[in-house]
Design a protein around this motif. Structure first.
Motif, mmCIF file in Angstrom:
data_model
loop_
_atom_site.group_PDB
_atom_site.id
_atom_site.type_symbol
_atom_site.label_atom_id
_atom_site.label_comp_id
_atom_site.label_asym_id
_atom_site.label_seq_id
_atom_site.Cartn_x
_atom_site.Cartn_y
_atom_site.Cartn_z
ATOM 1 N N LEU A 1 95.182 37.176 117.548
ATOM 2 C CA LEU A 1 95.184 38.622 117.786
ATOM 3 C C LEU A 1 95.453 39.402 116.502
ATOM 4 C CD1 LEU A 1 97.157 38.760 121.160
ATOM 5 C CD2 LEU A 1 94.702 39.007 120.830
ATOM 6 N N MET A 2 96.422 38.950 115.721
ATOM 7 C CA MET A 2 96.735 39.643 114.470
ATOM 8 C C MET A 2 95.628 39.426 113.445
ATOM 9 S SD MET A 2 100.871 39.087 114.223
ATOM 10 C CE MET A 2 101.092 40.348 112.962
ATOM 11 N N LYS A 3 94.957 38.275 113.518
ATOM 12 C CA LYS A 3 93.798 38.059 112.654
ATOM 13 C C LYS A 3 92.704 39.070 112.987
ATOM 14 C CE LYS A 3 90.140 34.715 111.652
ATOM 15 N NZ LYS A 3 89.597 33.376 111.972
ATOM 16 N N SER A 4 92.472 39.296 114.280
ATOM 17 C CA SER A 4 91.462 40.274 114.691
ATOM 18 C C SER A 4 91.847 41.676 114.241
ATOM 19 C CB SER A 4 91.299 40.236 116.209
ATOM 20 O OG SER A 4 90.825 38.974 116.640
ATOM 21 N N ARG B 1 90.462 40.385 120.511
ATOM 22 C CA ARG B 1 91.032 41.719 120.650
ATOM 23 C C ARG B 1 92.154 41.950 119.647
ATOM 24 N NH1 ARG B 1 91.172 41.773 127.287
ATOM 25 N NH2 ARG B 1 88.958 42.251 127.582
ATOM 26 N N THR B 2 92.533 43.205 119.506
ATOM 27 C CA THR B 2 93.600 43.543 118.570
ATOM 28 C C THR B 2 94.954 43.144 119.143
ATOM 29 O OG1 THR B 2 93.752 45.761 119.515
ATOM 30 C CG2 THR B 2 92.286 45.466 117.631
ATOM 31 N N ALA B 3 95.954 43.126 118.284
ATOM 32 C CA ALA B 3 97.295 42.725 118.720
ATOM 33 C C ALA B 3 97.849 43.645 119.807
ATOM 34 C CB ALA B 3 98.237 42.675 117.513
ATOM 35 N N PRO B 4 97.720 44.986 119.706
ATOM 36 C CA PRO B 4 98.201 45.827 120.803
ATOM 37 C C PRO B 4 97.477 45.561 122.121
ATOM 38 C CG PRO B 4 97.957 47.123 118.820
ATOM 39 C CD PRO B 4 97.347 45.794 118.533
ATOM 40 N N ALA B 5 96.164 45.298 122.071
ATOM 41 C CA ALA B 5 95.434 44.972 123.297
ATOM 42 C C ALA B 5 95.920 43.657 123.878
ATOM 43 C CB ALA B 5 93.930 44.919 123.017
#
Length: 268
Positions: free
Chosen positions: A62-65, A216-220
């Motif tokens: 997620l943090m990679k994205s 997806r992004t980390a918040p998602a």
């Protein structure tokens, strides 16, 4: 009296930021069995909660994205905002006023109003479920503020700088790159940090335009994590701290340029 009131206001403002962070950190270090942790610092901090949250939520991907999206948005947005801001500030165009007013309307355009048509448009060109489906819309959405920011900076500079370079035979491109851009380091740093923060924290577009949970992004991803562990406050707090850590570190590293850029905009 005024001096003491100013210090008091600064202390209150600082505590309004530090206190919630310490509360989240304290909750993240509580045992997982404690479903309603208080604000008291735990006698035996459970640092393993961060490792559990990291592996359970898959924060590595997620943090990679989030990093890919942010690093894709920031350079392109900075270049486009700088070029457009330079043109708006220095070039004589008949449609400059109406064009700038039309561009500023984008500041009032919410994501919710465009996300559905945006989904169908991107699907028609085969960009759904890719990083480009978020990078391209965010680049466009960030342009109004970026152009306004850079236009304000370039207009605040003495016109004699550009005029002297033009009298020496410098082209518009050379005036921008060799004369004006060296003065814009703080403005660009501040704008880049804001762009990075907004792209890193993107939730809605990533949730709708990317179907693969791992992309997806980390918040998602944190939103899905909340659904799975909604009652596990320590793990949720640990996940929240993991997500905000890169933003905090970037701010601490560039804080001098960030504060200088904000103050320049306020003074000028």
């Amino acid at each position: 009296m005024t001096k003491h009131l100013t210090r008091l206001a600064l202390i209150v403002a600082a505590m309004s930021v530090v206190f919630p962070f310490l509360a989240i950190l304290s909750a993240a270090l509580q045992p997982e069995s404690d479903l309603s942790p208080g604000l008291e610092w735990p006698a035996e901090p459970h640092w393993e909660n961060f490792a559990t949250a990291w592996t359970t939520a898959g924060f590595a991907s997620l943090m990679k994205s989030s990093a890919i999206i942010a690093l894709g948005v920031v350079p392109v947005s900075l270049v486009l905002a700088t070029l457009a801001g330079y043109g708006m500030a220095t070039m004589e165009l008949r449609v400059k006023g109406p064009l700038f007013a039309l561009l500023m309307l984008g500041l009032a355009l919410p994501y919710e109003a465009i996300v559905i048509p945006l989904y169908y448009d991107l699907r028609s060109v085969g960009l759904i479920n890719s990083y480009w489906s978020v990078i391209l819309p965010l680049t466009g959405a960030f342009m109004p503020f970026g152009v306004f920011w850079m236009r304000t900076h370039f207009e605040s500079l003495p016109r004699e700088l550009a005029e002297a370079a033009q009298m020496d035979g410098a082209s518009s491109w050379r005036v921008l790159t060799r004369v004006l851009l060296p003065t814009a380091r703080s403005a660009l740093t501040t704008l880049g940090l804001l762009y990075f923060m907004w792209a890193w924290n993107q939730f809605l577009l990533a949730l709708i335009l990317i179907q693969d949970p791992a992309m997806r992004t980390a918040p998602a991803g944190l939103g899905k994590f909340v659904q799975q562990f909604g009652k596990n406050i320590p793990l949720l707090s640990a996940g929240t701290i993991i997500i905000i850590t890169p933003i905090v570190l970037l701010y601490l590293f560039f804080q001098r340029h960030f504060i200088k850029g904000i103050l320049q905009g306020a003074v000028k």
